[in-house]
Scaffold this active site. Structure first.
Site: not given
Ligand code: ADP
Ligand code: MG
Length: 526
Positions: A68, A101-102, A393
């Site tokens: 996270d 957040t990322t 989340d």
């Molecule tokens: P953040 O802290 O920004 O939420 P995450 O590590 O949760 O970072 O990643 C979020 C990103 O991953 C989003 O852009 C979401 O659409 C993408 N995502 C989630 N599941 C998948 C998947 N199965 N394939 C590709 N992208 C995905």
């Molecule tokens: Mg996320």
């Protein structure tokens, strides 16, 4: 100390304290930009479903393992003021929408990297700021354009919840089942006024595997019953919430030290006992079945209460106490003097259950308000903690989708649409500002590029394919499945993010990057 300061040494006039450090002009800019970029870089590898985790170890040896972004940046001991601003981007994102957040910090870092190149090409920071602001406006336009018009039914909401959890350590339970639990929780506390997010609590308990996660129709308290002789289950319960101590008051003890003979001593003890019994009697007398006390309770009061068949808890956490009051309709009472039946709340059942060494009290079927607890189980403390963050989340994204403007395609598709929209619109912009706007579109590309990298794909090839599929089909994302990724339509795969997450990321990243880029003088007191 900077060169300039050294040269000035010996001059009679000092405006600033001698110990003040000062960096100016391009030095200041590049040190700020470098620091901001470095922080953003540190969370880059965690982005997306195949992002990696970070292990954070504090001074005292506490370990947190997480994916996270906000948690990572919070726990890192960041001192540089410009770097600190990136941490604030993540914090704002977390507070406003609870996810992304990322995304927001990586974008802020990349906007800074692009700004650095622009500065090197002699583009003035104010031009950069103007260009970035214009580009951010275009980005918001693009987000509106790609927002889905479909009805936000349970299936779609579960997809949003699941998207936010993929890649997080959810233990041995699959995200789909957790997503259903989360949507059920949100639907229960939803009304015409929106989602009452405060009516949902997440409680994690280590012990069983994460698959034991369930939805409890009420509140869970962490306290144990005060006395082993108390009942462990009360049906149809009258509930009191008491914000007080049930002990002999200190002042009275002091007064009674003035004792010269045994009779007086016995009298003093009896007076104390009578006072303590009085507390128990006024509670039992008001027909209380279960009492939650925020303060301390004397053992003697506890045993009187046990004799009366009252189930009681002490040191109840304030938040817990107010949730219990809310759910059962109990009025929180600060003194027993005018305590009456009207102050009591009601629950269908209050029951105590043991989980290993811990006892938990379940207050279910509260009469006053719908309250639900997602009761999540994780094998170890670390699994339980990361599961809790994932569930938080998921709750936040479902709430944001319902209350803050719908959903957009995930997996980088929205970002591809944003940079495409910016590049198409920029042709009409004159002058150097155009370069800053184009640089913004390039910065947005870092998000799909990073998703590709973290999925083990070649980022350049992936970006090229994404753009061509986007041009042809209008929507293209990097679908991560198993060990690899493919370009496809995220909506078909149920990969959806709340529009609010993307909007907030654009706004907070732009704000931080433009603020840092404009600084040309850093004056710091020692
Ligand atoms: P953040 O802290 O920004 O939420 P995450 O590590 O949760 O970072 O990643 C979020 C990103 O991953 C989003 O852009 C979401 O659409 C993408 N995502 C989630 N599941 C998948 C998947 N199965 N394939 C590709 N992208 C995905
Ligand atoms: Mg996320």
């Amino acid at each position: 100390m900077s060169q300039q300061m050294r040269q000035r040494r010996g001059q009679p006039l000092f405006i600033l304290n001698e110990d003040t450090e000062r960096t100016r002009g391009k030095d200041a800019q590049s040190s700020n930009i470098t620091a901001g970029k470095a922080v953003a870089e540190s969370v880059r590898t965690t982005l997306g479903p195949r992002g990696m985790d970070k292990m954070l170890v504090s001074d005292s040896g506490d370990v947190v393992i997480t994916n996270d972004g906000a948690t990572i940046l919070q726990k890192m001991d960041i001192e540089h003021p410009a770097a600190q601003m990136i941490v604030e981007v993540a914090e704002t994102q977390e507070e406003e929408v609870g996810d992304g957040t990322t995304t927001a910090s990586v974008l802020a870092g990349q906007l800074l990297a692009q700004a650095e190149d622009l500065v090197e090409d002699d583009i003035h920071p104010t031009t950069i700021v103007e260009g970035y602001r214009e580009a951010a406006r275009l980005a918001l336009e693009a987000i509106d354009e790609v927002t889905l018009t479909d009805e936000l039914d349970d299936e779609l909401l579960a997809a949003v919840a699941e998207t936010s959890m993929t890649g997080k350590g959810t233990g041995d339970i699959d995200a789909a089942a957790l997503a259903e639990t989360i949507v059920a929780a949100v639907q229960q506390v939803r009304s015409d006024d929106g989602v009452d997010r405060d009516a949902i609590t997440i409680r994690t308990q280590r012990g069983a595997g994460a698959s034991a996660t369930e939805l409890v129709q009420g509140v869970i308290s962490e306290e144990e019953p005060l006395n082993d002789d108390m009942p462990t289950r009360v049906d149809d319960a009258s509930v009191a919430v008491l914000d007080l101590d049930l002990e002999v008051r200190e002042a009275e003890i002091d007064a009674e030290y003035d004792i010269t003979n045994v009779d007086q001593l016995n009298a003093a003890i009896e007076a104390e006992e009578a006072e303590l019994r009085g507390y128990a009697e006024s509670i039992a007398g008001a027909d209380v079945d279960v009492a939650f006390v925020t303060g301390d309770v004397d053992d003697l009061v506890a045993s009187y209460l046990a004799k009366e068949g009252v189930l009681a808890f002490d040191s109840v956490d304030d938040d817990e106490a107010s949730s219990i009051a809310r759910a059962t309709g109990a009025r929180t009472v600060g003194t027993l003097n005018d305590f009456e039946a009207d102050d009591l709340g009601h629950a269908e059942v209050v029951r105590v259950e043991s989980f290993g060494d811990d006892d938990l009290a379940f207050i279910e079927g509260g009469a006053a308000a719908e309250t639900v607890t997602v009761f999540a189980r994780g094998g170890t403390e670390h699994v339980a903690d990361e599961l809790e963050r994932a569930l938080e989340d998921a709750l936040d994204v479902v709430t944001a989708a319902l209350d803050a403007g719908g959903v957009v395609p995930g997996a980088g598709a929205t970002e591809v649409a944003i940079s495409d929209h910016i590049r198409t619109s920029v042709a009409s912009v004159q002058g150097r500002k155009q370069l800053a706007i184009e640089a913004y579109a390039d910065a947005i590309d870092v998000l799909p590029r990073t998703l590709a990298e973290n999925t083990g794909m070649d980022p350049i090839d992936a970006l090229v394919e994404l753009r061509s599929v986007h041009d042809a089909e209008g929507r293209a994302g990097l679908i991560s499945q198993g060990q690899s990724g493919d370009v496809g339509d995220p909506v078909e795969y149920g990969i959806l993010d709340p529009a609010a997450v993307k909007r907030e990321a654009v706004e907070s990243a732009t704000e931080a990057a433009t603020m840092i880029a404009r600084i040309d003088d850093v004056i710091s007191a020692e």
